[in-house]
Design a protein around this motif. Structure first.
Motif, short mmCIF file in Angstrom:
data_model
loop_
_atom_site.label_atom_id
_atom_site.label_comp_id
_atom_site.label_asym_id
_atom_site.label_seq_id
_atom_site.Cartn_x
_atom_site.Cartn_y
_atom_site.Cartn_z
N MET A 1 -36.65 -19.48 35.15
CA MET A 1 -36.50 -19.61 33.72
C MET A 1 -37.69 -18.92 33.04
O MET A 1 -38.83 -19.17 33.38
N GLU A 2 -37.40 -18.08 32.08
CA GLU A 2 -38.44 -17.37 31.35
C GLU A 2 -39.08 -18.30 30.32
O GLU A 2 -38.40 -19.06 29.64
N LYS A 3 -40.41 -18.26 30.24
CA LYS A 3 -41.13 -19.05 29.25
C LYS A 3 -41.79 -18.11 28.27
O LYS A 3 -42.38 -17.11 28.67
N ARG A 4 -41.64 -18.39 26.98
CA ARG A 4 -42.30 -17.60 25.94
C ARG A 4 -43.18 -18.52 25.13
O ARG A 4 -42.90 -19.71 25.01
N GLN A 5 -44.21 -17.96 24.57
CA GLN A 5 -45.06 -18.74 23.68
C GLN A 5 -44.62 -18.48 22.24
O GLN A 5 -44.57 -17.33 21.80
N ILE A 6 -44.24 -19.57 21.57
CA ILE A 6 -43.87 -19.46 20.16
C ILE A 6 -44.54 -20.60 19.41
O ILE A 6 -44.92 -21.61 19.99
N GLY A 7 -44.66 -20.44 18.12
CA GLY A 7 -45.23 -21.48 17.28
C GLY A 7 -44.16 -22.42 16.75
O GLY A 7 -42.95 -22.17 16.90
N ILE A 8 -44.58 -23.49 16.12
CA ILE A 8 -43.67 -24.48 15.56
C ILE A 8 -42.75 -23.83 14.52
O ILE A 8 -41.55 -24.10 14.49
N GLU A 9 -43.30 -22.96 13.67
CA GLU A 9 -42.49 -22.30 12.63
C GLU A 9 -41.32 -21.53 13.25
O GLU A 9 -40.18 -21.65 12.80
N GLU A 10 -41.60 -20.74 14.28
CA GLU A 10 -40.55 -19.96 14.93
C GLU A 10 -39.54 -20.89 15.60
O GLU A 10 -38.32 -20.66 15.53
N TRP A 11 -40.03 -21.96 16.22
CA TRP A 11 -39.14 -22.92 16.86
C TRP A 11 -38.22 -23.57 15.82
O TRP A 11 -37.03 -23.76 16.05
N MET A 12 -38.79 -23.89 14.64
CA MET A 12 -38.01 -24.49 13.57
C MET A 12 -36.88 -23.55 13.14
O MET A 12 -35.75 -23.99 12.95
N GLU A 13 -37.19 -22.28 12.99
CA GLU A 13 -36.18 -21.30 12.60
C GLU A 13 -35.08 -21.22 13.66
O GLU A 13 -33.89 -21.14 13.33
N MET A 14 -35.46 -21.24 14.92
CA MET A 14 -34.48 -21.20 16.01
C MET A 14 -33.58 -22.44 15.94
O MET A 14 -32.36 -22.34 16.09
N SER A 15 -34.18 -23.60 15.69
CA SER A 15 -33.42 -24.85 15.62
C SER A 15 -32.44 -24.83 14.46
O SER A 15 -31.29 -25.24 14.59
N ARG A 16 -32.90 -24.34 13.30
CA ARG A 16 -32.04 -24.27 12.12
C ARG A 16 -30.85 -23.33 12.35
O ARG A 16 -29.79 -23.54 11.80
N SER A 17 -31.07 -22.29 13.15
CA SER A 17 -29.99 -21.31 13.40
C SER A 17 -29.01 -21.81 14.46
O SER A 17 -28.05 -21.13 14.77
N GLY A 18 -29.26 -22.98 15.03
CA GLY A 18 -28.34 -23.55 15.98
C GLY A 18 -28.79 -23.51 17.43
O GLY A 18 -28.15 -24.09 18.29
N LEU A 19 -29.88 -22.82 17.72
CA LEU A 19 -30.40 -22.75 19.08
C LEU A 19 -31.26 -23.98 19.34
O LEU A 19 -32.35 -24.12 18.80
N LYS A 20 -30.75 -24.91 20.12
CA LYS A 20 -31.43 -26.19 20.36
C LYS A 20 -32.18 -26.13 21.68
O LYS A 20 -31.65 -26.48 22.73
N VAL A 21 -33.42 -25.66 21.64
CA VAL A 21 -34.23 -25.55 22.85
C VAL A 21 -35.49 -26.40 22.71
O VAL A 21 -36.00 -26.59 21.61
N PRO A 22 -35.99 -26.92 23.82
CA PRO A 22 -37.25 -27.68 23.75
C PRO A 22 -38.44 -26.72 23.59
O PRO A 22 -38.35 -25.54 23.92
N ILE A 23 -39.53 -27.26 23.09
CA ILE A 23 -40.79 -26.53 23.01
C ILE A 23 -41.87 -27.40 23.62
O ILE A 23 -41.85 -28.63 23.45
N THR A 24 -42.78 -26.80 24.35
CA THR A 24 -43.93 -27.53 24.88
C THR A 24 -45.17 -26.94 24.24
O THR A 24 -45.36 -25.72 24.25
N THR A 25 -46.00 -27.80 23.66
CA THR A 25 -47.16 -27.34 22.91
C THR A 25 -48.28 -28.37 22.97
O THR A 25 -48.05 -29.53 23.29
N LEU A 26 -49.48 -27.92 22.65
CA LEU A 26 -50.62 -28.83 22.52
C LEU A 26 -50.72 -29.24 21.06
O LEU A 26 -50.47 -28.43 20.17
N LEU A 27 -51.11 -30.47 20.82
CA LEU A 27 -51.28 -30.95 19.45
C LEU A 27 -52.65 -30.53 18.91
O LEU A 27 -53.62 -30.43 19.67
N GLN A 28 -52.73 -30.33 17.62
CA GLN A 28 -53.95 -29.87 16.97
C GLN A 28 -54.89 -31.02 16.56
O GLN A 28 -56.06 -30.80 16.37
#
Length: 155
Positions: A1-28
């Motif tokens: 499985m390919e892993k890409r680094q994306i930010g929360i903003e990009e993940w949000m846009e993906m979610s809104r467009s219908g792509l329901k994928v998990p994100i793994t990130t460190l909290l600030q």
């Protein structure tokens, strides 16, 4: 499985467009300590696709920033949610449920994955939130020990 680094903003846009994928990130921030440590314990967040429950750890926006806190109160009829960080003395201001975008399903510490989407994890969260005196004492004790450690080690 390919892993890409994306930010929360990009993940949000993906979610809104219908792509329901998990994100793994460190909290600030450290508002979820001791459960999740700042910059050390990656969390896995999934888009909200099913009804939330009190005690779930969620990703929401307060209009200025993205925040991960525990769901403290929920009123589906009025569409309002209220959260509370584990390391915070008081709950957050209520937000519209439409501003709750994700649910934290796990965090990883020292290579071990810890699930947060279980009844046991939610029960622990409820205990932590409902026992404010224990919470305040724990937070105060942690801060004192941390300060003493810094003084003694010079770090």
């Amino acid at each position: 499985m390919e892993k890409r680094q994306i930010g929360i903003e990009e993940w949000m846009e993906m979610s809104r467009s219908g792509l329901k994928v998990p994100i793994t990130t460190l909290l600030q921030g450290d508002s979820m300590r001791p459960l999740i440590r700042l910059g050390k314990d990656p969390v896995t967040i999934v888009p909200v696709t099913e009804p939330l429950q009190i005690g779930d750890v969620v990703l929401f926006t307060d209009g200025k920033r993205y925040v991960v806190h525990r769901l403290w109160k929920l009123d589906p009829e009025s569409g309002i949610a209220q959260t509370w960080g584990d390391n915070c003395k008081v709950p957050d201001a209520p937000v519209p449920l439409a501003q709750v975008y994700g649910k934290v399903v796990s965090y990883t510490r020292n290579g071990k994955v810890h699930r947060l989407d279980t009844e046991r994890a939610r029960s622990f969260g409820l205990f932590w939130m409902k026992h404010g005196l224990v919470r305040r004492f724990e937070i105060l004790l942690y801060r004192i020990v941390r300060k003493l450690h810094k003084i003694m080690t010079g770090k």
